[in-house]
Design a protein around this motif. Structure first.
Motif, PDB file in Angstrom:
ATOM      1  N   MET A 289       0.824  -1.194   0.000  1.00  0.00           N
ATOM      2  CA  MET A 289       0.000   0.000   0.000  1.00  0.00           C
ATOM      3  C   MET A 289       0.868   1.257   0.000  1.00  0.00           C
ATOM      4  SD  MET A 289      -3.063   0.777  -0.316  1.00  0.00           S
ATOM      5  CE  MET A 289      -4.630   0.526   0.392  1.00  0.00           C
ATOM      6  N   GLU A 290       2.049   1.176   0.650  1.00  0.00           N
ATOM      7  CA  GLU A 290       2.930   2.343   0.709  1.00  0.00           C
ATOM      8  C   GLU A 290       3.359   2.777  -0.694  1.00  0.00           C
ATOM      9  OE1 GLU A 290       3.816  -0.482   2.590  1.00  0.00           O
ATOM     10  OE2 GLU A 290       2.995   0.234   4.476  1.00  0.00           O
ATOM     11  N   GLU A 291       3.677   1.786  -1.550  1.00  0.00           N
ATOM     12  CA  GLU A 291       4.103   2.103  -2.916  1.00  0.00           C
ATOM     13  C   GLU A 291       2.973   2.756  -3.705  1.00  0.00           C
ATOM     14  OE1 GLU A 291       5.714  -1.369  -4.788  1.00  0.00           O
ATOM     15  OE2 GLU A 291       6.952  -1.826  -3.042  1.00  0.00           O
ATOM     16  N   PHE A 292       1.761   2.328  -3.446  1.00  0.00           N
ATOM     17  CA  PHE A 292       0.591   2.873  -4.126  1.00  0.00           C
ATOM     18  C   PHE A 292       0.488   4.380  -3.882  1.00  0.00           C
ATOM     19  CE2 PHE A 292      -3.974   3.908  -3.910  1.00  0.00           C
ATOM     20  CZ  PHE A 292      -4.369   3.542  -5.185  1.00  0.00           C
ATOM     21  N   TYR A 293       0.548   4.794  -2.610  1.00  0.00           N
ATOM     22  CA  TYR A 293       0.435   6.209  -2.280  1.00  0.00           C
ATOM     23  C   TYR A 293       1.667   6.994  -2.697  1.00  0.00           C
ATOM     24  CZ  TYR A 293      -3.879   5.360   0.260  1.00  0.00           C
ATOM     25  OH  TYR A 293      -5.164   5.034   0.593  1.00  0.00           O
ATOM     26  N   SER A 294       2.835   6.390  -2.628  1.00  0.00           N
ATOM     27  CA  SER A 294       4.053   7.066  -3.088  1.00  0.00           C
ATOM     28  C   SER A 294       3.963   7.366  -4.577  1.00  0.00           C
ATOM     29  CB  SER A 294       5.284   6.207  -2.816  1.00  0.00           C
ATOM     30  OG  SER A 294       5.549   6.149  -1.451  1.00  0.00           O
ATOM     31  N   GLY A 295       3.409   6.421  -5.326  1.00  0.00           N
ATOM     32  CA  GLY A 295       3.229   6.625  -6.761  1.00  0.00           C
ATOM     33  C   GLY A 295       2.278   7.773  -7.053  1.00  0.00           C
ATOM     34  N   PHE A 296       1.184   7.841  -6.301  1.00  0.00           N
ATOM     35  CA  PHE A 296       0.245   8.948  -6.476  1.00  0.00           C
ATOM     36  C   PHE A 296       0.901  10.276  -6.119  1.00  0.00           C
ATOM     37  CE2 PHE A 296      -4.093   6.646  -6.171  1.00  0.00           C
ATOM     38  CZ  PHE A 296      -4.153   6.569  -7.551  1.00  0.00           C
ATOM     39  N   ALA A 297       1.711  10.287  -5.075  1.00  0.00           N
ATOM     40  CA  ALA A 297       2.392  11.514  -4.668  1.00  0.00           C
ATOM     41  C   ALA A 297       3.310  11.999  -5.783  1.00  0.00           C
ATOM     42  CB  ALA A 297       3.179  11.282  -3.383  1.00  0.00           C
ATOM     43  N   GLN A 298       4.045  11.083  -6.386  1.00  0.00           N
ATOM     44  CA  GLN A 298       4.949  11.465  -7.473  1.00  0.00           C
ATOM     45  C   GLN A 298       4.174  11.961  -8.685  1.00  0.00           C
ATOM     46  OE1 GLN A 298       8.323  11.762  -7.259  1.00  0.00           O
ATOM     47  NE2 GLN A 298       7.937  12.845  -9.157  1.00  0.00           N
ATOM     48  N   ARG A 299       3.052  11.317  -8.981  1.00  0.00           N
ATOM     49  CA  ARG A 299       2.210  11.758 -10.100  1.00  0.00           C
ATOM     50  C   ARG A 299       1.713  13.177  -9.883  1.00  0.00           C
ATOM     51  NH1 ARG A 299      -2.331   7.483 -11.196  1.00  0.00           N
ATOM     52  NH2 ARG A 299      -1.366   6.196 -12.744  1.00  0.00           N
ATOM     53  N   ALA A 300       1.268  13.466  -8.671  1.00  0.00           N
ATOM     54  CA  ALA A 300       0.767  14.806  -8.355  1.00  0.00           C
ATOM     55  C   ALA A 300       1.881  15.834  -8.506  1.00  0.00           C
ATOM     56  CB  ALA A 300       0.187  14.842  -6.951  1.00  0.00           C
ATOM     57  N   ARG A 301       3.099  15.494  -8.066  1.00  0.00           N
ATOM     58  CA  ARG A 301       4.227  16.426  -8.224  1.00  0.00           C
ATOM     59  C   ARG A 301       4.562  16.660  -9.699  1.00  0.00           C
ATOM     60  NH1 ARG A 301       6.377  13.170  -4.251  1.00  0.00           N
ATOM     61  NH2 ARG A 301       6.050  14.032  -2.203  1.00  0.00           N
ATOM     62  N   ASP A 302       4.507  15.589 -10.485  1.00  0.00           N
ATOM     63  CA  ASP A 302       4.776  15.725 -11.919  1.00  0.00           C
ATOM     64  C   ASP A 302       3.757  16.648 -12.579  1.00  0.00           C
ATOM     65  OD1 ASP A 302       6.905  13.981 -11.596  1.00  0.00           O
ATOM     66  OD2 ASP A 302       5.825  12.237 -12.406  1.00  0.00           O
ATOM     67  N   LEU A 303       2.494  16.473 -12.236  1.00  0.00           N
ATOM     68  CA  LEU A 303       1.449  17.333 -12.801  1.00  0.00           C
ATOM     69  C   LEU A 303       1.616  18.779 -12.329  1.00  0.00           C
ATOM     70  CD1 LEU A 303      -1.653  15.013 -12.428  1.00  0.00           C
ATOM     71  CD2 LEU A 303      -0.600  15.758 -14.566  1.00  0.00           C
ATOM     72  N   ALA A 304       2.056  18.966 -11.099  1.00  0.00           N
ATOM     73  CA  ALA A 304       2.200  20.310 -10.534  1.00  0.00           C
ATOM     74  C   ALA A 304       3.240  21.128 -11.294  1.00  0.00           C
ATOM     75  CB  ALA A 304       2.589  20.221  -9.057  1.00  0.00           C
ATOM     76  N   GLU A 305       4.232  20.467 -11.866  1.00  0.00           N
ATOM     77  CA  GLU A 305       5.274  21.188 -12.610  1.00  0.00           C
ATOM     78  C   GLU A 305       4.700  21.965 -13.782  1.00  0.00           C
ATOM     79  OE1 GLU A 305       8.325  18.501 -13.825  1.00  0.00           O
ATOM     80  OE2 GLU A 305       8.762  17.867 -11.768  1.00  0.00           O
ATOM     81  N   LYS A 306       3.599  21.477 -14.366  1.00  0.00           N
ATOM     82  CA  LYS A 306       3.030  22.091 -15.565  1.00  0.00           C
ATOM     83  C   LYS A 306       1.758  22.876 -15.291  1.00  0.00           C
ATOM     84  CE  LYS A 306       4.849  18.204 -18.075  1.00  0.00           C
ATOM     85  NZ  LYS A 306       4.542  16.902 -18.616  1.00  0.00           N
ATOM     86  N   ALA A 307       1.361  22.963 -14.027  1.00  0.00           N
ATOM     87  CA  ALA A 307       0.074  23.556 -13.683  1.00  0.00           C
ATOM     88  C   ALA A 307       0.200  25.045 -13.354  1.00  0.00           C
ATOM     89  CB  ALA A 307      -0.530  22.817 -12.495  1.00  0.00           C
ATOM     90  N   ASN A 308      -0.947  25.729 -13.369  1.00  0.00           N
ATOM     91  CA  ASN A 308      -0.976  27.133 -12.958  1.00  0.00           C
ATOM     92  C   ASN A 308      -0.737  27.206 -11.446  1.00  0.00           C
ATOM     93  OD1 ASN A 308      -3.515  27.032 -11.440  1.00  0.00           O
ATOM     94  ND2 ASN A 308      -4.494  26.787 -13.444  1.00  0.00           N
TER      95      ASN A 308
END
Length: 66
Positions: free
Chosen positions: A1-20
Motif C-alpha cells: 500500500m505504501e508504494e501505491f500512495y508514493s506513486g500517487f504523490a509522485q504523479r501529483a508532483r509531476d502534474l504540478a510542474e506544468k500547472a498554474n
C-alpha cells in the motif's frame, strides 16, 4: 500500500510542474497527503483528541422531551 500512495504523490508532483499557481499548490498539498499515507504508522493531520471523560450517552440520557 505504501508504494501505491508514493506513486500517487509522485504523479501529483509531476502534474504540478506544468500547472498554474493555484492548481500547483493544490497538487503539492495532495502529494504531501499521499506521502504521509505512504509511511506506515504516520498520522495525517491533527493528532487524535484525548478520550472523553464522560461518555456522550451519559450526557444525553433523559426522557427525550424538551
Amino acid at each position: 500500500m505504501e508504494e501505491f500512495y508514493s506513486g500517487f504523490a509522485q504523479r501529483a508532483r509531476d502534474l504540478a510542474e506544468k500547472a498554474n499557481p493555484f492548481t500547483r499548490r493544490r497538487l503539492l498539498d495532495l502529494a504531501q497527503r499521499y506521502e504521509l499515507k505512504s509511511r506506515p504508522g504516520a498520522t495525517y493531520g491533527r493528532p487524535s483528541p484525548p478520550p472523553r471523560a464522560t461518555p456522550p450517552t451519559v450526557l444525553f440520557s433523559g426522557s427525550g422531551e424538551a
